[in-house]
Design a protein around this motif. Structure first.
Motif: not given
Length: 452
Positions: A129-138, A396-398, A402-404
């Motif tokens: 749950y925490g890793i997926k938003p980090a991937v978006t930032a990466i 944007l795809f990720f 993740v966010i929606w």
């Protein structure tokens, strides 16, 4: 008479010849330390091979990198293959390229099994749950990092913007975008060459760290000179190495079997996708998730997270896709799930990377004859700019998934958005290490899931 600085004398002395055994040890080491995605891996190779060991000069390194950037597949792995081939012929290229991938494959098979077998546990779910938003930032950081080096003028910014709109708004296939960018770059190199001579934005080709083993004026070795007979031999060998496993799969399992279709799909992915892992992922997502149903959108993002935390090229996420697909489809029956996943992971890795070796061994001699040719480098510069726009689209795809997680019609996941923003600030503002950011976000996700 003043005494010379020992460090200065060392830099002025050409390095001694490197044996195949010495190179083999380095390529093995590189396979275990090549974290950070394509940009990080290229930076490691530059520091080790150009600055520290001086096995190859800055200009020759960048020339090889420019060629690898235009190819389908992982440019860092192809660059290692190219330099290994230039130094120690075909066996050097195969050793460098294979050792760049092998450690990552073994690690990902183990992690994929843990994920698919125990992924429903609250501990694992909280971490991801925490890793997926980090991937978006990466991915956002990757766009910023490449863009800051490649987009040196308004022409290249325009190409990046056009590529983004083409794939985001018009859904134009990326291979078409690459061709159009190359044509634009070629025309730009003829009309305004000063705007397209950045060499893809990967540093200053005039920088020197002292005499190199393969220096700017080092003659092209005999094995790296173009010959039609050698080209034909490489192509035939590559075709045979592809046809044997594909023929066996088709004969024993049939064309519609999961393993056969994986081999065929990842062959197409290797040949038809350009711009490195971040540009390949939308194509893999479209086929593996929407087309074949080998895994879910959430699993695809989780696989990218695992790819970010392991050494080797990021496109090794295909090993995760193969493992999950083989495991879920139980291709060897319900009693051999791990074996099915491991075989599928190895299989898709073979079909994904085989073309990369062929592109280097077949095309390398041609590239060695194009040093400083603006007609060759300008299209690569334009393609690099286009890749920036494509990577931004992937971010944007990720972010959307993740966010929606239920789509725009559903509720926004504010905690995921906060983690993504925090990770982006850590990466872009404070220049924190990718692995550290992923680890911190994983712990944060676990805490949130535990408390909520």
């Amino acid at each position: 008479m003043t005494q010379s600085d020992p460090a200065t004398l060392k830099q002025a002395t050409p390095p001694t010849a490197v044996s195949f055994g010495q190179a083999l040890l380095f390529w093995l080491k590189l396979g275990f330390i090549s974290f950070g995605g394509p940009a990080g891996q290229i930076a490691i190779m530059h520091q080790e091979l150009v600055e520290n060991r001086r096995w190859i000069s800055e200009r020759r390194f960048l020339h090889a990198l420019n060629y690898c950037m235009v190819l389908p597949g992982p440019e860092a792995q192809q660059l290692a293959t190219y330099i290994g081939w230039l130094m120690h012929k075909t066996r050097g290229g195969i050793a460098a390229g294979a050792l760049f991938v092998l450690p990552s494959l073994l690690i990902l098979i183990a992690l994929s099994w843990i994920y698919i077998a125990y992924g429903d546990l609250s501990l694992v779910a909280g971490l991801f749950y925490g890793i997926k938003p980090a991937v978006t930032a990466i991915v956002v950081q990757a766009a910023h990092r490449i863009g800051s080096r490649a987009l040196k003028n308004s022409y290249l910014w325009g190409i990046a913007a056009a590529a983004f709109m083409a794939i985001f708004a018009l859904d134009i296939p990326f291979p078409v975008i690459v061709v159009l960018a190359a044509i634009t770059g070629y025309a730009g190199g003829r009309l305004v060459p000063e705007k397209f001579k950045t060499g893809g934005g990967h540093g200053n080709a005039n920088t020197s760290y002292g005499p190199a083993l393969i220096d700017d004026d080092t003659p092209t070795p005999a094995h790296a000179r173009f010959a039609w007979g050698r080209l034909l031999w490489v192509l035939i060998t590559g075709l045979v190495l592809w046809a044997i496993p594909m023929g066996l799969l088709t004969t024993y399992y049939g064309w519609s079997h999961t393993l056969t279709q994986m081999g065929w799909f990842f062959t197409k992915a290797a040949l038809m996708t350009f711009g490195g892992a971040y540009a390949v992922l939308p194509y893999v997502y479209q086929g593996a998730v929407s087309g074949y149903g080998w895994l879910t959108p959430t699993q695809m993002i989780d696989g990218l997270a695992l790819g970010e935390t392991t050494p080797g090229p990021l496109i090794m996420v295909v090993a995760f896709v193969g493992f999950v697909g083989g495991y879920v489809k139980a291709v060897f029956g319900p009693d051999s799930l791990f074996l099915a996943g491991a075989v599928a992971a190895a299989l898709v890795t073979w079909f994904t990377f085989l073309p990369s070796f062929l592109f280097i061994l077949a095309g390398g001699p041609l590239v060695e004859s194009t040093h400083g040719d603006i007609n060759f480098t300008a299209p690569l510069t334009a393609i690099t700019a286009a890749v920036v726009g494509v990577i931004l689209n992937l971010a944007l795809f990720f972010a959307y998934h993740v966010i929606w997680p239920q789509g725009f019609a559903g509720q926004m996941d504010w905690m995921s958005a906060l983690i993504a923003i925090t990770a982006a600030i850590a990466l872009l503002r404070f220049k924190r290490n990718v692995i550290h950011v992923i680890a911190a976000c994983a712990v944060l996700g676990l805490v949130i899931k535990t408390l909520v």
